[in-house]
Enzyme design. Structure first.
Site, PDB file in Angstrom:
ATOM      1  N   SER A  13      34.418  39.278  41.128  1.00  0.00           N
ATOM      2  CA  SER A  13      34.944  38.327  40.141  1.00  0.00           C
ATOM      3  C   SER A  13      35.186  36.988  40.815  1.00  0.00           C
ATOM      4  CB  SER A  13      36.262  38.848  39.573  1.00  0.00           C
ATOM      5  OG  SER A  13      36.953  37.787  38.951  1.00  0.00           O
ATOM      6  N   HIS A  38      30.895  38.714  37.969  1.00  0.00           N
ATOM      7  CA  HIS A  38      31.872  38.792  36.877  1.00  0.00           C
ATOM      8  C   HIS A  38      32.593  37.445  36.740  1.00  0.00           C
ATOM      9  CE1 HIS A  38      34.652  41.059  34.245  1.00  0.00           C
ATOM     10  NE2 HIS A  38      35.622  40.328  34.777  1.00  0.00           N
ATOM     11  N   ASP A  40      35.483  35.281  34.600  1.00  0.00           N
ATOM     12  CA  ASP A  40      36.665  35.440  33.754  1.00  0.00           C
ATOM     13  C   ASP A  40      36.997  34.157  33.007  1.00  0.00           C
ATOM     14  OD1 ASP A  40      37.591  38.171  34.319  1.00  0.00           O
ATOM     15  OD2 ASP A  40      37.764  37.439  36.379  1.00  0.00           O
ATOM     16  N   MET A  42      39.477  32.448  30.362  1.00  0.00           N
ATOM     17  CA  MET A  42      40.824  32.635  29.784  1.00  0.00           C
ATOM     18  C   MET A  42      41.213  31.397  29.000  1.00  0.00           C
ATOM     19  SD  MET A  42      42.780  34.119  33.115  1.00  0.00           S
ATOM     20  CE  MET A  42      42.085  35.450  34.106  1.00  0.00           C
ATOM     21  N   HIS A  71      33.429  37.732  30.865  1.00  0.00           N
ATOM     22  CA  HIS A  71      34.576  38.446  30.281  1.00  0.00           C
ATOM     23  C   HIS A  71      35.419  37.419  29.533  1.00  0.00           C
ATOM     24  CE1 HIS A  71      38.592  40.738  31.385  1.00  0.00           C
ATOM     25  NE2 HIS A  71      38.393  40.661  30.076  1.00  0.00           N
ATOM     26  N   MET A  73      38.420  36.350  27.639  1.00  0.00           N
ATOM     27  CA  MET A  73      39.816  36.644  27.300  1.00  0.00           C
ATOM     28  C   MET A  73      40.294  35.523  26.394  1.00  0.00           C
ATOM     29  SD  MET A  73      40.989  37.946  31.063  1.00  0.00           S
ATOM     30  CE  MET A  73      39.522  37.312  31.863  1.00  0.00           C
ATOM     31  N   MET A 142      40.410  47.546  31.117  1.00  0.00           N
ATOM     32  CA  MET A 142      41.336  46.772  31.959  1.00  0.00           C
ATOM     33  C   MET A 142      42.295  47.728  32.654  1.00  0.00           C
ATOM     34  SD  MET A 142      40.374  43.680  31.760  1.00  0.00           S
ATOM     35  CE  MET A 142      41.597  43.164  32.984  1.00  0.00           C
ATOM     36  N   ASP A 180      38.230  46.863  35.544  1.00  0.00           N
ATOM     37  CA  ASP A 180      38.609  45.524  36.018  1.00  0.00           C
ATOM     38  C   ASP A 180      40.109  45.453  36.275  1.00  0.00           C
ATOM     39  OD1 ASP A 180      38.783  42.796  36.474  1.00  0.00           O
ATOM     40  OD2 ASP A 180      38.175  42.207  34.451  1.00  0.00           O
TER      41      ASP A 180
HETATM   42  C1  DX5 Z   1      42.059  39.657  35.324  1.00  0.00           C
HETATM   43  C2  DX5 Z   1      40.565  39.464  35.429  1.00  0.00           C
HETATM   44  C3  DX5 Z   1      39.957  40.116  36.609  1.00  0.00           C
HETATM   45  C4  DX5 Z   1      40.441  39.645  37.960  1.00  0.00           C
HETATM   46  C5  DX5 Z   1      40.452  40.846  38.861  1.00  0.00           C
HETATM   47  O1  DX5 Z   1      42.483  39.244  34.064  1.00  0.00           O
HETATM   48  O2  DX5 Z   1      39.932  39.987  34.274  1.00  0.00           O
HETATM   49  O3  DX5 Z   1      38.526  40.099  36.548  1.00  0.00           O
HETATM   50  O4  DX5 Z   1      39.633  38.644  38.517  1.00  0.00           O
HETATM   51  O5  DX5 Z   1      41.058  40.511  40.063  1.00  0.00           O
HETATM   52  P1  DX5 Z   1      41.488  41.613  41.160  1.00  0.00           P
HETATM   53  O6  DX5 Z   1      40.252  42.377  41.518  1.00  0.00           O
HETATM   54  O7  DX5 Z   1      42.024  40.789  42.254  1.00  0.00           O
HETATM   55  O8  DX5 Z   1      42.515  42.506  40.496  1.00  0.00           O
HETATM   56 ZN    ZN Z   2      37.689  40.194  34.290  1.00  0.00          ZN
END
Ligand code: DX5
Ligand code: ZN
Length: 224
Positions: A13, A38, A40, A42, A71, A73, A142, A180
């Site tokens: 990620s 990956h 993220d 947000m 992903h 969010m 998650m 994840d």
């Molecule tokens: C959290 C993200 C993850 C995050 C995971 O909301 O969706 O993808 O980057 O990070 P680690 O592997 O450090 O838990």
């Molecule tokens: Zn993620």
């Protein structure tokens, strides 16, 4: 418990990458053996944090030769999925909790040329997917509450992964299970034993000095 019949894919990620050198970071994890990148996204609304959006996905696409897994969010994902597909996402996942018209958004993702996934927060049961499961390329479970990297893995998701894998096999479907949050070698072993086959890892890869070693450790642990 029933392991997946697919090879396990490791998906670093970029949330934990050095954003001043994002292209180099992406090329480095790819050279180190990453299968999937990956990303993220947000919105500061669905989750209590803001990260990156379309221009960075497009830039990640230009740097990456591997699958780009976006992903989302975000709320109102239906307004954005076409643009995330256009920006070069190969896979796009949306949260069940954020999509009142989940079936329609899945169809939009597929029509836009990307592979659809649905994400479940830690408290959301796998039964939420019963009527859309056959339309999915993957389910993203998650294993932390979304919004931040570096959190501790929640073991309560293990039985959910096992039940979902059993349901996928029972229905004869070809759906991957991605996990994840808080994934490192030890938790990778646990989630793969439960039936997962795509492992997202942020801090466990980008937080180390040796990306190849970190990815190999996760993959090795997953093999058992
Ligand atoms: C959290 C993200 C993850 C995050 C995971 O909301 O969706 O993808 O980057 O990070 P680690 O592997 O450090 O838990
Ligand atoms: Zn993620």
């Amino acid at each position: 418990m029933m392991p997946s019949t697919h090879d396990v894919l490791v998906a670093p990620s970029i949330l934990a990458a050095d954003f001043t050198r994002l292209g180099d970071e992406i090329r480095a994890v790819e050279a180190a053996g990453a299968d999937v990148l990956h990303v993220d996204v947000m919105d500061g609304h669905f989750v209590p944090n803001l990260s990156i959006g379309l221009p960075v996905v497009a830039a990640a696409r230009r740097a990456a030769g591997i699958v780009v897994d976006t992903h989302l969010m975000i709320t109102n994902a239906d307004r954005y999925v076409e643009r995330y597909a256009e920006a070069g996402s190969d896979w796009i996942s949306v949260h069940a909790e954020a999509c009142p018209h989940l079936d329609r958004v899945i169809q939009q993702i597929r029509a836009a040329g990307a592979k659809p996934g649905v994400v479940l927060n830690p408290h959301t049961p796998e039964t939420a997917l019963e009527y859309v499961l056959d339309a999915l390329h993957y389910v993203l479970i998650m294993s932390v509450n979304p919004g931040f990297g570096g959190q501790r893995f929640l073991p309560s998701v293990l039985p959910k992964i096992a039940r979902l894998r059993a349901r996928i096999e029972q229905r004869g479907l070809d759906v991957r299970i991605e996990v994840d949050g808080g994934i490192g070698p030890e938790t990778a072993r646990q989630v793969v034993a439960a039936g997962a086959d795509v492992l997202v890892a942020g801090s466990a890869v980008f937080g180390t000095a040796d990306y190849a070693g970190a990815i190999a450790a996760i993959r090795g642990a997953a093999r058992g």
